[in-house]
Design a protein around this motif. Structure first.
Motif, PDB file in Angstrom:
ATOM      1  N   THR A 144       0.825  -1.217   0.000  1.00 16.87           N
ATOM      2  CA  THR A 144       0.000   0.000   0.000  1.00 16.87           C
ATOM      3  C   THR A 144       0.855   1.261   0.000  1.00 16.87           C
ATOM      4  O   THR A 144       0.445   2.282  -0.534  1.00 16.87           O
ATOM      5  N   GLY A 145       2.037   1.183   0.603  1.00 18.28           N
ATOM      6  CA  GLY A 145       2.927   2.342   0.628  1.00 18.28           C
ATOM      7  C   GLY A 145       3.263   2.828  -0.775  1.00 18.28           C
ATOM      8  O   GLY A 145       3.245   4.033  -1.045  1.00 18.28           O
ATOM      9  N   TYR A 146       3.543   1.893  -1.695  1.00 24.84           N
ATOM     10  CA  TYR A 146       3.850   2.280  -3.077  1.00 24.84           C
ATOM     11  C   TYR A 146       2.676   3.018  -3.703  1.00 24.84           C
ATOM     12  O   TYR A 146       2.844   4.014  -4.394  1.00 24.84           O
ATOM     13  N   LYS A 148       0.234   4.604  -2.156  1.00 22.38           N
ATOM     14  CA  LYS A 148       0.042   5.918  -1.539  1.00 22.38           C
ATOM     15  C   LYS A 148       1.053   6.917  -2.086  1.00 22.38           C
ATOM     16  O   LYS A 148       0.707   8.046  -2.433  1.00 22.38           O
ATOM     17  N   LEU A 149       2.299   6.481  -2.172  1.00 19.17           N
ATOM     18  CA  LEU A 149       3.342   7.361  -2.695  1.00 19.17           C
ATOM     19  C   LEU A 149       2.991   7.807  -4.106  1.00 19.17           C
ATOM     20  O   LEU A 149       3.042   8.993  -4.433  1.00 19.17           O
ATOM     21  N   ARG A 151       0.191   8.032  -5.468  1.00 15.94           N
ATOM     22  CA  ARG A 151      -0.930   8.977  -5.490  1.00 15.94           C
ATOM     23  C   ARG A 151      -0.491  10.383  -5.112  1.00 15.94           C
ATOM     24  O   ARG A 151      -0.936  11.359  -5.709  1.00 15.94           O
ATOM     25  N   THR A 152       0.384  10.488  -4.095  1.00 19.26           N
ATOM     26  CA  THR A 152       0.854  11.838  -3.754  1.00 19.26           C
ATOM     27  C   THR A 152       1.686  12.421  -4.889  1.00 19.26           C
ATOM     28  O   THR A 152       1.817  13.619  -5.012  1.00 19.26           O
ATOM     29  N   LEU A 153       2.240  11.547  -5.727  1.00 17.95           N
ATOM     30  CA  LEU A 153       3.012  12.039  -6.866  1.00 17.95           C
ATOM     31  C   LEU A 153       2.106  12.413  -8.034  1.00 17.95           C
ATOM     32  O   LEU A 153       2.579  12.858  -9.074  1.00 17.95           O
ATOM     33  N   GLY A 154       0.798  12.186  -7.877  1.00 14.30           N
ATOM     34  CA  GLY A 154      -0.142  12.588  -8.917  1.00 14.30           C
ATOM     35  C   GLY A 154      -0.302  11.580 -10.032  1.00 14.30           C
ATOM     36  O   GLY A 154      -0.613  11.949 -11.160  1.00 14.30           O
ATOM     37  N   ALA A 155      -0.093  10.297  -9.735  1.00 12.67           N
ATOM     38  CA  ALA A 155      -0.209   9.274 -10.775  1.00 12.67           C
ATOM     39  C   ALA A 155      -1.672   9.059 -11.147  1.00 12.67           C
ATOM     40  O   ALA A 155      -2.541   9.061 -10.281  1.00 12.67           O
TER      41      ALA A 155
ATOM     42  N   ILE B  53      -3.886  10.436   2.323  1.00 14.11           N
ATOM     43  CA  ILE B  53      -3.671   9.035   1.972  1.00 14.11           C
ATOM     44  C   ILE B  53      -3.954   8.094   3.134  1.00 14.11           C
ATOM     45  O   ILE B  53      -3.530   6.960   3.117  1.00 14.11           O
ATOM     46  N   VAL B  75       1.197  18.561  -2.119  1.00 14.94           N
ATOM     47  CA  VAL B  75       1.971  18.059  -0.984  1.00 14.94           C
ATOM     48  C   VAL B  75       2.971  17.015  -1.463  1.00 14.94           C
ATOM     49  O   VAL B  75       2.647  16.149  -2.276  1.00 14.94           O
ATOM     50  N   TRP B  77       5.215  13.880  -0.015  1.00 10.86           N
ATOM     51  CA  TRP B  77       5.200  13.007   1.172  1.00 10.86           C
ATOM     52  C   TRP B  77       6.443  12.152   1.179  1.00 10.86           C
ATOM     53  O   TRP B  77       6.712  11.427   0.230  1.00 10.86           O
ATOM     54  N   LEU B  83      10.228   3.468   0.713  1.00  9.14           N
ATOM     55  CA  LEU B  83       9.338   3.206  -0.418  1.00  9.14           C
ATOM     56  C   LEU B  83      10.020   3.375  -1.773  1.00  9.14           C
ATOM     57  O   LEU B  83       9.424   3.892  -2.715  1.00  9.14           O
ATOM     58  N   GLU B  97       8.240  11.083 -10.012  1.00 11.07           N
ATOM     59  CA  GLU B  97       7.097  11.960 -10.296  1.00 11.07           C
ATOM     60  C   GLU B  97       6.950  12.197 -11.794  1.00 11.07           C
ATOM     61  O   GLU B  97       5.863  12.098 -12.355  1.00 11.07           O
ATOM     62  N   LEU B 100       5.674   9.100 -13.638  1.00  9.76           N
ATOM     63  CA  LEU B 100       4.263   8.774 -13.449  1.00  9.76           C
ATOM     64  C   LEU B 100       3.350   9.781 -14.134  1.00  9.76           C
ATOM     65  O   LEU B 100       2.177   9.523 -14.344  1.00  9.76           O
ATOM     66  N   ARG B 101       3.881  10.953 -14.450  1.00 10.54           N
ATOM     67  CA  ARG B 101       3.063  11.962 -15.133  1.00 10.54           C
ATOM     68  C   ARG B 101       3.776  12.388 -16.401  1.00 10.54           C
ATOM     69  O   ARG B 101       4.409  13.434 -16.445  1.00 10.54           O
ATOM     70  N   GLN B 149      10.517  16.892  -6.059  1.00 10.53           N
ATOM     71  CA  GLN B 149       9.170  17.401  -6.288  1.00 10.53           C
ATOM     72  C   GLN B 149       9.117  18.848  -5.855  1.00 10.53           C
ATOM     73  O   GLN B 149       9.499  19.190  -4.758  1.00 10.53           O
ATOM     74  N   ARG B 151       6.930  21.061  -4.596  1.00  5.02           N
ATOM     75  CA  ARG B 151       5.593  21.263  -4.027  1.00  5.02           C
ATOM     76  C   ARG B 151       5.636  22.334  -2.936  1.00  5.02           C
ATOM     77  O   ARG B 151       6.650  22.466  -2.242  1.00  5.02           O
TER      78      ARG B 151
END
Ligand SMILES: Nc1ncnc2c1ncn2[C@@H]1O[C@H](COP(=O)(O)OP(=O)(O)OP(=O)(O)O)[C@@H](O)[C@H]1O
Ligand SMILES: [Mg+2]
Lengths: 257, 246
Positions: A144-146, A148-149, A151-155, B53, B75, B77, B83, B97, B100-101, B149, B151
């Motif tokens: 889940t950590g991956y 969550k990470l 998601r915070t990175l905007g994936a 999250i 934000v 994190w 991780l 980052e 992924l984008r 990042q 942010r």
């Protein structure tokens, strides 16, 4: 390294010797249990025939493997992507596993004919569920950590699936592939037993009926060779797919010795 | 650019275990805020709540930004464990980052990542897989990924916990330098680290947890640890930490 090559050789030699001893002790006639030497001569004499049938069986196995793995992977990805699909399809998949695939063989012959298609279908069917289950489990159990990470990175959802879940599931996918490689030959050969005019399964059945047990054993040997090579090939492929996965058995072995 | 962030009446519970309720937290724009507290008191939970999250928890409360826009997507994190994705090279983990984008791919990104890696002392590890790094090295990569990042709010969960004393001081200076005008929320177990780097130090304590009044060390960060004012504040902080222990 040399030991790694030597060991299978010694095992093979030992098994052959055991086989020869049984022949000596029981004094079995050659149409009940031929000796290793006799099987070897048959293997060499009948090599063209054996290779022709082996080619058919190998093609069936490989096509079944490709199709089964592809379908399994696509199913697993769909199941993880669409929750509705998962809730409706998962029970169906599990129930379908209660039907023995071998019982379907005659029906497959009826539908797809006695050619290659029914055997490929058989191999595909037998592979499909283990691959789907392994991939689905792998995709589902992402740390889940991956997630969550990411998601915070905007994936996006797509990036989450393809760049986080999918690579994280590769080790599980690898175990699914290994299972598939070891059961695919069974599917193809059972298909040939039920009805065909080519392939190692057909050859074995035919030779058995004519009391050519030495030929049957030779065919069995070729089949075993195919299955083992396939397994090692897939194993190599799975390792190559996941280079970051440390093989902890290796260090263990070194200590055992 | 500097945005004040205010967390109001926040509650969080994991499966009926209430970690905190009706918690208020102010994060003034451009300042470092540090939170200390005993293990298991709910610091990481609070951080996840702010980052949006804390999925498995029941949460309530609201977050306001002084510019009126939502906090989502603004934000960074840095989790308590690093991780790092084991299948990506170190450098690719730093630019995660951007990977992924794809829409936001810009030319100088790998240069920036290499610069950050050199700043955390890992130039020669850029092309290795994370599995071959030590714990402290992994944490430094995670720090580089966070610094990459850009942010407005940076949330860091014990970012220097796995480092030796010398590297810790160096990276504290680096972070203080690179994040000078950013709003930062940092969790730490080290009172000196908190007093050295932050403008406001808070203590989370009790069950359900409450935040103490802020301690505000004077002067500009990073401060000298030998400073007598800092040392006396440290005593005060340790008392607060031990104070309302359950
Ligand atoms: N995913 C989770 N599911 C259930 N309970 C959780 C979960 N994460 C944390 N908790 C519980 O919430 C409480 C607070 O945990 P949290 O991780 O916020 O502590 P912490 O203050 O960060 O501690 P530490 O200093 O050891 O990191 C703990 O009692 C823990 O058992
Ligand atoms: Mg924590």
């Amino acid at each position: 390294m040399s030991e790694r090559l030597l060991r299978p050789l010694i095992i093979a030699l030992g098994l052959t010797l055991l086989w020869q001893c049984i022949v000596w002790v029981t004094v079995a006639p050659k149409f009940i249990l031929p000796g290793p030497l006799q099987v070897l001569t048959t293997l060499i004499d009948q090599l063209p025939l054996l290779l022709r049938h082996a080619g058919v069986t190998l093609t069936e196995i490989l096509l079944g493997l490709l199709l089964g793995v592809f379908l399994g992977l696509v199913s697993a990805l769909s199941l993880i992507t669409w929750g509705g699909l998962r809730r409706w399809l998962m029970p169906v998949l599990v129930i379908s596993q209660a039907i023995p695939v071998f019982a379907l063989a005659p029906v497959l012959m009826l539908w797809l004919g006695y050619g290659m298609a029914s055997k490929v279908a058989m191999a595909t069917l037998i592979i499909y569920f283990p691959v789907t289950a392994a991939c689905f489990d792998g995709l589902r159990q992402t740390h889940t950590g991956y997630l969550k990470l990411a998601r915070t990175l905007g994936a996006s959802r797509r990036a989450l699936l393809l760049q986080i879940r999918l690579p994280a599931a590769l080790p599980a996918f690898g175990s699914g592939l290994r299972v598939a490689a070891s059961v695919a030959p069974i599917g193809a050969v059972v298909g040939e037993w039920v009805g065909s005019s080519t392939g190692l399964g057909y050859l074995m059945l035919n030779a058995n009926a004519r009391m050519q047990v030495d030929l049957m054993f030779a065919a069995l040997l070729v089949l075993a060779l195919i299955a083992v090579s396939l397994y090692f090939l897939i194993d190599f492929l799975a390792r190559w797919l996941t280079p970051w996965q440390a093989d902890t058995m290796h260090s263990q072995n070194r200590r055992d010795r | 650019m500097k945005v004040d962030i205010r967390l109001e009446r926040a509650s969080l519970s994991w499966r009926h275990h209430c970690v905190f309720s009706n918690l208020d937290l102010e994060l003034p724009g451009g300042q470092w805020t540090c939170i200390l507290g005993q293990s298991g008191v709910g610091k990481s939970s609070l951080l996840q709540l702010i980052c949006g999250i804390a999925d498995e928890a029941d949460i309530s409360g609201s977050i306001h930004c002084s510019d009126g826009k939502p906090l989502d997507g603004r934000v960074a994190w840095m989790a308590q464990d690093d991780l790092l994705l084991p299948w990506l090279r170190v450098i690719d983990n730093v630019v995660l980052e951007a990977r992924l984008r794809p829409g936001r791919r810009e030319p100088g990104q790998y240069e920036l990542a290499r610069y950050l890696l050199s700043q955390v002392g890992l130039t020669d590890k850029a092309d290795t897989l994370p599995g071959q790094l030590s714990g402290g090295q992994r944490q430094r990569v995670a720090l580089a990924r966070t610094l990459f990042q850009n942010r407005p709010l940076i949330c860091m969960d014990e970012p220097f916990s796995a480092l030796d004393a010398i590297n810790r001081l160096r990276l504290q200076d680096l972070a203080a330098d690179l994040l000078a005008d950013r709003t930062v929320l940092m969790i730490t177990h080290d009172p000196l680290e908190a007093l050295r780097l932050s403008d406001r130090v808070l203590v989370l304590n009790g069950s359900p947890a409450r935040l103490s009044a802020p301690i505000q060390p004077s002067g500009k960060a990073p401060r000298q640890v030998s400073d007598t004012a800092i040392l006396s504040l440290q005593g005060q902080l340790l008392e607060l930490l031990a104070g309302e222990a359950p």
